[in-house]
Scaffold this motif. Structure first.
Motif, PDB file in Angstrom:
ATOM      1  N   THR A  12       0.871  -1.177   0.000  1.00 34.07           N
ATOM      2  CA  THR A  12       0.000   0.000   0.000  1.00 34.07           C
ATOM      3  C   THR A  12       0.903   1.221   0.000  1.00 34.07           C
ATOM      4  OG1 THR A  12      -1.610  -1.239   1.313  1.00 34.07           O
ATOM      5  CG2 THR A  12      -1.894   1.152   1.216  1.00 34.07           C
ATOM      6  N   TYR A  13       0.789   2.047  -1.031  1.00 32.04           N
ATOM      7  CA  TYR A  13       1.620   3.259  -1.105  1.00 32.04           C
ATOM      8  C   TYR A  13       1.158   4.283  -0.073  1.00 32.04           C
ATOM      9  CZ  TYR A  13       4.226   1.785  -5.260  1.00 32.04           C
ATOM     10  OH  TYR A  13       5.068   1.133  -6.117  1.00 32.04           O
ATOM     11  N   GLY A  14       2.007   5.282   0.137  1.00 29.33           N
ATOM     12  CA  GLY A  14       1.769   6.312   1.142  1.00 29.33           C
ATOM     13  C   GLY A  14       0.433   7.033   0.995  1.00 29.33           C
ATOM     14  N   ASN A  15      -0.050   7.113  -0.245  1.00 33.84           N
ATOM     15  CA  ASN A  15      -1.331   7.797  -0.478  1.00 33.84           C
ATOM     16  C   ASN A  15      -2.521   6.864  -0.236  1.00 33.84           C
ATOM     17  OD1 ASN A  15      -1.230   6.058  -2.648  1.00 33.84           O
ATOM     18  ND2 ASN A  15      -1.393   7.629  -4.225  1.00 33.84           N
ATOM     19  N   GLY A  16      -2.249   5.648   0.246  1.00 30.03           N
ATOM     20  CA  GLY A  16      -3.336   4.710   0.542  1.00 30.03           C
ATOM     21  C   GLY A  16      -3.677   3.769  -0.602  1.00 30.03           C
ATOM     22  N   PHE A  17      -3.010   3.949  -1.758  1.00 28.86           N
ATOM     23  CA  PHE A  17      -3.338   3.096  -2.907  1.00 28.86           C
ATOM     24  C   PHE A  17      -2.781   1.690  -2.721  1.00 28.86           C
ATOM     25  CE2 PHE A  17      -2.621   1.282  -7.103  1.00 28.86           C
ATOM     26  CZ  PHE A  17      -3.880   1.444  -7.656  1.00 28.86           C
TER      27      PHE A  17
END
Ligand code: ADP
Ligand code: ADP
Length: 226
Positions: A12-17
């Motif tokens: 999960t990337y930092g932006n929540g994706f």
């Protein structure tokens, strides 16, 4: 032994994706394996985690039985990675870029120089060895990335879209080179969104879509279903 073993990998990337949603994948020693999937599927993220350039959220990755969590240095010695972007220093000389990479793996300089010469010759870059990398054509830069990834003689080579934007003639010669090193025993995994590339080169394939493996089979079996 498995050249690569991935279990329940999540990113999960930092932006929540959520780019990876529980990837399970294993690749046998000696295989020529394609990770196929549309743009945005999660191929580069998977390779990023394997090469420790992207931190994982959850899951296990091991290379020839060596865990990236507990045996990271030993695992990385078994691995060569060719990322999509040219990430060498454009002002450094071609020969130095390749030799210095071997230094990260603790390889003695005289050994590194011999290995660099071998791969630069095989990839048609030996004449360019004293040029700064920025003087090379795009196709030459791509081959330089491959020489750098091989200089420490890894047992597993992973290439991210190796022939994207490469003309047909160079694509063929790169395919031939990769087939040769695979025949000599190097396990190869490449990502591609061209089925044709997977078909020409690979024995086994996994298809990734929206961060999930949706198919994992031989290339022959896959072609029959299409
Ligand atoms: P592929 O290599 O299959 O084209 P990627 O692994 O590059 O796919 O990307 C998978 C998804 O993750 C895409 O939707 C992409 O936009 C997203 N993504 C990639 N990197 C980041 C990031 N640093 N932050 C947020 N989202 C990202
Ligand atoms: P560190 O071990 O210090 O975290 P990095 O993973 O940041 O090192 O890698 C440093 C450079 O080496 C990067 O440019 C990366 O693309 C390259 N690299 C990392 N791992 C490998 C590998 N196994 N084979 C080839 N190049 C690699």
């Amino acid at each position: 032994t498995k050249a690569l073993s991935i279990s329940q990998l999540h990113k999960t990337y930092g932006n929540g994706f959520k780019a990876l949603k529980g990837i399970d994948l294993s690749v046998n020693e000696g295989d020529f394996f394609a990770l196929l999937g549309p743009n945005g599927a999660g191929k580069s993220t998977t390779i990023g985690v394997i090469s420790s350039l992207v931190s994982k959220t959850e899951g296990e990755v091991s290379i020839f039985g060596l865990s990236l969590d507990t045996d990271r240095v030993a695992a990385k010695k078994q691995l060569g990675v060719v990322p999509q972007e040219f990430n060498f220093n454009q002002f450094e000389k071609v020969f130095d870029i390749v030799v210095n990479q071997a230094g990260y793996f603790g390889i003695e300089r005289s050994v590194a120089m011999k290995s660099a010469e071998k791969y630069l010759r095989q990839l048609g870059l030996w004449e360019k060895r004293d040029n700064p990398a920025r003087m090379l054509s795009g196709g030459m830069k791509r081959r330089l990335m491959i020489a750098r990834a091989l200089v420490h003689e890894p047992k597993l080579l992973i290439l991210d879209e190796p022939t994207a934007g490469v003309d047909i003639e160079l694509r063929r010669s790169m395919w031939q080179f990769l087939q040769e090193i695979n025949a000599e025993g190097t396990t190869i995994i490449l990502t591609t969104h061209y089925l044709e590339e997977a078909e020409s080169l690979c024995r086994n394939v996994a298809i990734i879509d929206h961060g999930t493996i949706v198919e994992n089979t031989s290339i022959k079996a896959l072609l029959k279903t299409l």
